[in-house]
Scaffold this motif. Structure first.
Motif, PDB file in Angstrom:
ATOM      1  N   LEU B  76       0.857  -1.185   0.000  1.00  0.00           N
ATOM      2  CA  LEU B  76       0.000   0.000   0.000  1.00  0.00           C
ATOM      3  C   LEU B  76       0.893   1.235   0.000  1.00  0.00           C
ATOM      4  CD1 LEU B  76      -1.537  -2.272   1.991  1.00  0.00           C
ATOM      5  CD2 LEU B  76      -3.206  -0.455   2.082  1.00  0.00           C
ATOM      6  N   GLY B  77       0.782   2.031  -1.044  1.00  0.00           N
ATOM      7  CA  GLY B  77       1.595   3.230  -1.183  1.00  0.00           C
ATOM      8  C   GLY B  77       1.128   4.359  -0.276  1.00  0.00           C
ATOM      9  N   ALA B  78       1.939   5.402  -0.220  1.00  0.00           N
ATOM     10  CA  ALA B  78       1.760   6.456   0.785  1.00  0.00           C
ATOM     11  C   ALA B  78       0.491   7.274   0.619  1.00  0.00           C
ATOM     12  CB  ALA B  78       2.975   7.390   0.771  1.00  0.00           C
ATOM     13  N   THR B  79      -0.119   7.252  -0.582  1.00  0.00           N
ATOM     14  CA  THR B  79      -1.339   8.054  -0.728  1.00  0.00           C
ATOM     15  C   THR B  79      -2.596   7.186  -0.850  1.00  0.00           C
ATOM     16  OG1 THR B  79      -0.959   8.266  -3.103  1.00  0.00           O
ATOM     17  CG2 THR B  79      -0.159  10.058  -1.712  1.00  0.00           C
ATOM     18  N   VAL B  80      -2.477   5.899  -0.529  1.00  0.00           N
ATOM     19  CA  VAL B  80      -3.673   5.037  -0.540  1.00  0.00           C
ATOM     20  C   VAL B  80      -4.554   5.413   0.645  1.00  0.00           C
ATOM     21  CG1 VAL B  80      -4.540   2.683  -0.292  1.00  0.00           C
ATOM     22  CG2 VAL B  80      -2.523   3.130  -1.702  1.00  0.00           C
ATOM     23  N   ARG B  81      -5.798   5.795   0.342  1.00  0.00           N
ATOM     24  CA  ARG B  81      -6.731   6.228   1.393  1.00  0.00           C
ATOM     25  C   ARG B  81      -7.155   5.050   2.253  1.00  0.00           C
ATOM     26  NH1 ARG B  81      -5.375  11.376   0.688  1.00  0.00           N
ATOM     27  NH2 ARG B  81      -5.065  11.588  -1.533  1.00  0.00           N
ATOM     28  N   GLN B  82      -7.457   5.352   3.498  1.00  0.00           N
ATOM     29  CA  GLN B  82      -7.943   4.312   4.402  1.00  0.00           C
ATOM     30  C   GLN B  82      -9.223   3.685   3.865  1.00  0.00           C
ATOM     31  OE1 GLN B  82      -8.146   6.578   7.983  1.00  0.00           O
ATOM     32  NE2 GLN B  82      -5.929   6.634   8.217  1.00  0.00           N
ATOM     33  N   ARG B  83     -10.085   4.512   3.293  1.00  0.00           N
ATOM     34  CA  ARG B  83     -11.360   4.026   2.762  1.00  0.00           C
ATOM     35  C   ARG B  83     -11.123   3.078   1.577  1.00  0.00           C
ATOM     36  NH1 ARG B  83     -16.385   3.163   4.478  1.00  0.00           N
ATOM     37  NH2 ARG B  83     -18.014   3.825   3.073  1.00  0.00           N
ATOM     38  N   THR B  84     -10.131   3.420   0.739  1.00  0.00           N
ATOM     39  CA  THR B  84      -9.797   2.575  -0.402  1.00  0.00           C
ATOM     40  C   THR B  84      -9.304   1.218   0.079  1.00  0.00           C
ATOM     41  OG1 THR B  84      -9.127   4.567  -1.578  1.00  0.00           O
ATOM     42  CG2 THR B  84      -8.428   2.476  -2.526  1.00  0.00           C
ATOM     43  N   SER B  85      -8.459   1.238   1.077  1.00  0.00           N
ATOM     44  CA  SER B  85      -7.926  -0.010   1.628  1.00  0.00           C
ATOM     45  C   SER B  85      -9.038  -0.847   2.252  1.00  0.00           C
ATOM     46  CB  SER B  85      -6.855   0.330   2.676  1.00  0.00           C
ATOM     47  OG  SER B  85      -6.628  -0.753   3.536  1.00  0.00           O
ATOM     48  N   GLU B  86      -9.884  -0.171   3.006  1.00  0.00           N
ATOM     49  CA  GLU B  86     -10.976  -0.852   3.711  1.00  0.00           C
ATOM     50  C   GLU B  86     -11.915  -1.575   2.744  1.00  0.00           C
ATOM     51  OE1 GLU B  86     -13.142   2.223   5.671  1.00  0.00           O
ATOM     52  OE2 GLU B  86     -14.957   1.021   5.850  1.00  0.00           O
ATOM     53  N   LEU B  87     -12.136  -0.964   1.560  1.00  0.00           N
ATOM     54  CA  LEU B  87     -13.101  -1.512   0.611  1.00  0.00           C
ATOM     55  C   LEU B  87     -12.442  -2.340  -0.498  1.00  0.00           C
ATOM     56  CD1 LEU B  87     -15.424   1.634   0.207  1.00  0.00           C
ATOM     57  CD2 LEU B  87     -15.741  -0.355   1.704  1.00  0.00           C
ATOM     58  N   SER B  88     -11.101  -2.480  -0.431  1.00  0.00           N
ATOM     59  CA  SER B  88     -10.380  -3.159  -1.503  1.00  0.00           C
ATOM     60  C   SER B  88     -10.564  -4.679  -1.423  1.00  0.00           C
ATOM     61  CB  SER B  88      -8.888  -2.812  -1.399  1.00  0.00           C
ATOM     62  OG  SER B  88      -8.084  -3.878  -1.856  1.00  0.00           O
ATOM     63  N   ASP B  89     -10.881  -5.300  -2.572  1.00  0.00           N
ATOM     64  CA  ASP B  89     -11.007  -6.760  -2.611  1.00  0.00           C
ATOM     65  C   ASP B  89      -9.674  -7.423  -2.292  1.00  0.00           C
ATOM     66  OD1 ASP B  89     -13.649  -6.548  -3.292  1.00  0.00           O
ATOM     67  OD2 ASP B  89     -13.293  -6.706  -5.460  1.00  0.00           O
ATOM     68  N   GLU B  90      -8.584  -6.810  -2.760  1.00  0.00           N
ATOM     69  CA  GLU B  90      -7.271  -7.421  -2.522  1.00  0.00           C
ATOM     70  C   GLU B  90      -6.900  -7.380  -1.047  1.00  0.00           C
ATOM     71  OE1 GLU B  90      -4.949  -5.416  -5.565  1.00  0.00           O
ATOM     72  OE2 GLU B  90      -4.521  -7.387  -6.427  1.00  0.00           O
ATOM     73  N   VAL B  91      -7.216  -6.277  -0.385  1.00  0.00           N
ATOM     74  CA  VAL B  91      -6.935  -6.206   1.050  1.00  0.00           C
ATOM     75  C   VAL B  91      -7.817  -7.214   1.790  1.00  0.00           C
ATOM     76  CG1 VAL B  91      -7.044  -4.728   3.107  1.00  0.00           C
ATOM     77  CG2 VAL B  91      -6.142  -3.812   0.962  1.00  0.00           C
ATOM     78  N   ALA B  92      -9.089  -7.300   1.401  1.00  0.00           N
ATOM     79  CA  ALA B  92     -10.002  -8.239   2.056  1.00  0.00           C
ATOM     80  C   ALA B  92      -9.507  -9.679   1.896  1.00  0.00           C
ATOM     81  CB  ALA B  92     -11.404  -8.093   1.482  1.00  0.00           C
ATOM     82  N   ALA B  93      -8.976  -9.989   0.714  1.00  0.00           N
ATOM     83  CA  ALA B  93      -8.557 -11.367   0.448  1.00  0.00           C
ATOM     84  C   ALA B  93      -7.213 -11.697   1.098  1.00  0.00           C
ATOM     85  CB  ALA B  93      -8.470 -11.601  -1.067  1.00  0.00           C
ATOM     86  N   HIS B  94      -6.299 -10.725   1.118  1.00  0.00           N
ATOM     87  CA  HIS B  94      -4.924 -11.057   1.490  1.00  0.00           C
ATOM     88  C   HIS B  94      -4.468 -10.497   2.826  1.00  0.00           C
ATOM     89  CE1 HIS B  94      -4.597 -12.784  -2.439  1.00  0.00           C
ATOM     90  NE2 HIS B  94      -4.908 -11.629  -3.010  1.00  0.00           N
ATOM     91  N   ALA B  95      -5.163  -9.485   3.326  1.00  0.00           N
ATOM     92  CA  ALA B  95      -4.807  -8.923   4.642  1.00  0.00           C
ATOM     93  C   ALA B  95      -6.092  -8.429   5.313  1.00  0.00           C
ATOM     94  CB  ALA B  95      -3.783  -7.798   4.488  1.00  0.00           C
ATOM     95  N   PRO B  96      -7.027  -9.370   5.566  1.00  0.00           N
ATOM     96  CA  PRO B  96      -8.331  -8.940   6.100  1.00  0.00           C
ATOM     97  C   PRO B  96      -8.215  -8.174   7.418  1.00  0.00           C
ATOM     98  CG  PRO B  96      -8.090 -11.351   6.180  1.00  0.00           C
ATOM     99  CD  PRO B  96      -6.963 -10.828   5.353  1.00  0.00           C
ATOM    100  N   LEU B  97      -7.146  -8.410   8.165  1.00  0.00           N
ATOM    101  CA  LEU B  97      -6.969  -7.669   9.420  1.00  0.00           C
ATOM    102  C   LEU B  97      -6.890  -6.164   9.157  1.00  0.00           C
ATOM    103  CD1 LEU B  97      -6.449  -7.787  12.519  1.00  0.00           C
ATOM    104  CD2 LEU B  97      -4.011  -7.787  11.965  1.00  0.00           C
ATOM    105  N   LEU B  98      -6.208  -5.814   8.070  1.00  0.00           N
ATOM    106  CA  LEU B  98      -6.047  -4.404   7.732  1.00  0.00           C
ATOM    107  C   LEU B  98      -7.407  -3.771   7.413  1.00  0.00           C
ATOM    108  CD1 LEU B  98      -3.448  -2.756   7.576  1.00  0.00           C
ATOM    109  CD2 LEU B  98      -3.387  -3.181   5.121  1.00  0.00           C
TER     110      LEU B  98
END
Lengths: 170, 299
Positions: B76-98
């Motif tokens: 996750l790069g320095a300007t990735v929004r928290q909301r983007t991360s929270e709703l990202s399929d990739e984050v949900a699949a690979h780092a659901p804790l985040l």
């Protein structure tokens, strides 16, 4: 003083080309430079939500963004809601009908947060409403009427959409 | 209150941003989402001479997998929004804790601008995302004009709002290893009001082997010490366990040796109590998710 920064910004459909001090917050640009005092400033630390406006389709705290960051952006404030002839936006009508406001200080932020939600989720459930409005504080009414207002606004907007689609004027 | 005057810089290349940090050092602040920085500037708790807005720097909005076989690490790069991360399929699949920790940060309009990396770099000892990064065994990617380095999350947080970052450095990304095998995670917290910073929070990642026993585990806390901390004593006690009752027992040592910062939201003792209770909850939920994916809440 530091150099001023050029900001080309669209506010409620009108384009502006401005030179601003770097420390100018979006809220102060709106209220001071553009004389759009509908946006209210409460806590100036992102907690109360009164200053919420819509920046590039996203509900945003205008007290936590510098105008200088928004060169090329498009902003909508509470002044964009009612029609030129004074006809209220469905969200404004719903807040009136359901007693979602009392003193009105928090209302501009409430309305803009509600608009953003309804644009994203046309028929929000109670959970969606609580999630989206949870960051907006009201010190008068309590929140039940506000939740009801957003719900009612969703229905009004859905009615409007369906009547537009069927060619019937509401 | 309004911010003190400052020079605004909106670099369009990373090198330009790093040059500014090299030139101005402590007098400069990096602006990404601004949801902490602008608040502090409004209150004049910080008054940088130069604000370096990195939002126009290309490449910093990266969110995706890379590494061995192209998929061992989530960046996750320095300007990735928290909301983007929270709703990202990739984050949900690979780092659901985040995603789970991120959804508990402040309110949606704040998360829509606030960044994951910004929260990590700000290093609030009560904040959710630094603790989540610790539990995920994350890495902090740091750049300066002169060098590039990678810091383990364990070594990055050094104190309240303090990190190992030098004045001429900035965080360009955080990396987390992707979840593999039978792994479950959980982030639980106690807040005074919805959207507040937690009084205390616990993050757990639990891996379960073929024998149904805990094969690897990481636990991290926020609000429980002067910085986000891992709790190795709990981790050691949980290894090999296969019974949720063991987690409650193991969590009894979660607050041993910690120095919680007391405040009006919670005394040091209350925070120690929360550390134990929340650690047990996070472990039980993470274990349940690892062993039975349908199980999602604490029993």
């Amino acid at each position: 003083m530091p150099d001023k920064v050029r900001v080309r910004i669209t506010v409620n459909g009108a384009r502006h080309d401005l030179l601003v001090e770097p420390r100018t917050l979006l809220a102060d640009l709106l209220r001071g430079d553009l004389a759009l005092a509908g946006t209210h400033l409460g806590c100036e630390q992102g907690v109360c939500g009164a200053c919420t406006v819509i920046v590039d389709d996203v509900a945003t705290r205008s007290c936590l963004v510098f105008a200088a960051q928004l060169d090329g952006s498009s902003v909508r404030t509470v002044e964009s809601l009612a029609a030129a002839d004074g006809t209220l936006h469905p969200v404004q009508r719903a807040f009136t009908q359901e007693h979602g406001l009392q003193c009105g200080f928090c209302t501009p932020g409430m309305l803009m947060a509600a608009c953003e939600l309804l644009e994203r989720v046309p028929e929000p459930g109670r959970e969606d409403i609580e999630e989206s409005m949870g960051g907006n504080l009201c010190r008068c009414t309590g929140y039940q009427n506000i939740v009801r207002s957003v719900n009612a606004a969703g229905r009004l907007m859905a009615d409007r959409t369906s009547s537009e689609q069927s060619g019937v004027r509401a | 209150m309004k911010p003190a005057p400052f020079e605004y810089a909106g670099p369009r290349e990373l090198d330009e941003a790093l040059d500014l940090l090299a030139e101005h050092g402590d007098d400069a602040r990096v602006l990404a989402g601004g949801q902490s920085l602008v608040r502090l500037m409004n209150a004049r708790q910080v008054s940088p001479a130069v604000v370096v807005d990195i939002n126009r720097v290309p490449g910093l909005d990266t969110l995706g997998l890379f590494g061995d076989n192209g998929s061992s690490t989530l960046r996750l790069g320095a300007t990735v929004r928290q909301r983007t991360s929270e709703l990202s399929d990739e984050v949900a699949a690979h780092a659901p804790l985040l995603a789970e920790a991120g959804a508990q940060v402040a309110h949606a309009p704040v998360r829509a601008r606030g960044t994951v990396v910004g929260s990590v770099a700000f290093a609030d000892p009560s904040a959710e995302l630094p603790a989540a990064l610790l539990a995920l065994d994350g890495l902090v990617k740091v750049r300066s004009r002169a060098a590039e380095r990678t810091v383990a999350a364990d070594d990055f947080f050094t104190g309240p709002f303090r990190t190992s970052l030098a004045p001429d450095e900035m965080v360009v990304a955080v990396d987390v290893p992707v979840a593999t095998g039978r792994t479950g995670s959980a982030f639980v917290e106690l807040t005074r009001r919805h959207g507040d910073l937690p009084v205390c929070g616990a993050a757990a990642v639990v891996g379960v082997g073929d024998d149904g026993r805990v094969s690897h585990v990481r636990v991290a806390l926020c609000g429980a010490d002067e910085r986000p901390v891992r709790v190795p004593a709990v981790e050691a006690a949980v290894l090999g366990a296969d019974d949720p009752a063991a987690f409650t027992e193991a969590a009894a040592v979660a607050a041993d040796g910690t120095s919680p910062i007391p405040s009006c939201h919670g005394s040091a003792d209350f925070r120690r109590h929360l550390a134990r209770v929340l650690t047990a909850r996070a472990l039980r939920t993470a274990f349940a998710r690892a062993t039975s994916p349908k199980e999602t809440t604490d029993a």
